[in-house]
Design a protein around this motif. Structure first.
Motif, PDB file in Angstrom:
ATOM      1  N   GLY A  22      -2.068   6.640  -6.132  1.00  0.00           N
ATOM      2  CA  GLY A  22      -0.627   6.670  -5.935  1.00  0.00           C
ATOM      3  C   GLY A  22      -0.023   8.054  -5.834  1.00  0.00           C
ATOM      4  O   GLY A  22       1.191   8.215  -6.025  1.00  0.00           O
ATOM      5  N   GLY A  25       1.782   8.013  -0.582  1.00  0.00           N
ATOM      6  CA  GLY A  25       1.711   6.636  -0.084  1.00  0.00           C
ATOM      7  C   GLY A  25       1.961   6.526   1.403  1.00  0.00           C
ATOM      8  O   GLY A  25       2.367   7.483   2.074  1.00  0.00           O
ATOM      9  N   SER A  48      -2.900   7.388   7.227  1.00  0.00           N
ATOM     10  CA  SER A  48      -2.847   7.189   5.788  1.00  0.00           C
ATOM     11  C   SER A  48      -4.011   7.902   5.115  1.00  0.00           C
ATOM     12  O   SER A  48      -5.144   7.864   5.609  1.00  0.00           O
TER      13      SER A  48
END
Length: 216
Positions: A22, A25, A48
């Motif tokens: 986390g 993101g 990502s």
């Protein structure tokens, strides 16, 4: 396995580790590293950290021209500013980590020394972190702001945006940016509680013992 193949895999592995915990993101964040021939590998735009493909990383030659891979992150000028002003830079990482961004929005944060001296580790790994103003994402002015520091900082915090850290290699850069986020989290957790910080003498001892770039 060639050295470059190992570096590609290492970039993707470390990026996924940060994504899975986390620290950034969606398609936020970007990461780059120097290659043996003086070129550069960089995470592509719109990708990502959790799903980077080693074969599709943007690859640049020593002359700065892209030679393979997908289109690079729009924050490339931010990365090249560190490479161009700090010859020892082997990797650069930029995240949109929540606690550091939250801390950057508070009105009484020290622009010259963004992180409070809560533990020795942020000092050892980051030195003084410079808080930079708010810029539009992708604005080349971010790179110019880093260049204006003349290589005197290994890390900056982009206000309301996220941290950027340069390291000798990709592992060192990732570890340092994680320490930045952890320290920002500690600062928020202890805010208003009167925490006991390292004294100036203790900070100076850490700086001297570990040869930290501090008085610049």
């Amino acid at each position: 396995m060639t050295e470059e193949t190992h570096l590609r895999d290492q970039i993707c592995t470390l990026a996924k580790s940060m994504f899975d915990r986390g620290l950034t993101g969606g398609s936020t964040g970007n990461i780059s590293a120097r290659t043996r021939d003086g070129g550069l590998l960089m995470s592509p735009t719109g990708t990502s950290f959790g799903r980077l493909d080693p074969a599709r990383l943007s690859r640049f030659g020593a002359d700065g021209r892209q030679i393979e891979g997908d289109r690079p992150s729009k924050e490339m000028p931010l990365h090249t500013a560190f490479y161009d002003t700090r010859s020892q830079t082997g990797a650069v990482v930029h995240l949109h980590s929540c606690h550091s961004v939250a801390l950057s929005t508070l009105p009484d944060v020290d622009e010259e020394n963004f992180l409070p001296p809560i533990t020795p580790y942020s000092i050892m790994q980051l030195g003084r972190v410079k808080l930079l103003p708010i810029f539009r994402p992708g604005d080349p002015a971010m790179g110019e702001a880093v260049r204006g520091l003349a290589g005197k900082r290994t890390a900056v915090m982009l206000a309301n945006h996220g941290p950027v850290v340069a390291g000798e290699d990709v592992e060192a850069a990732c570890y340092a940016i994680e320490e930045l986020e952890a320290t920002a989290r500690l600062a928020l957790l202890t805010r208003g509680l009167g925490p006991r910080m390292l004294t100036e003498v203790q900070v100076r001892d850490v700086v001297t013992t570990f040869d930290v770039e501090w008085d610049q």
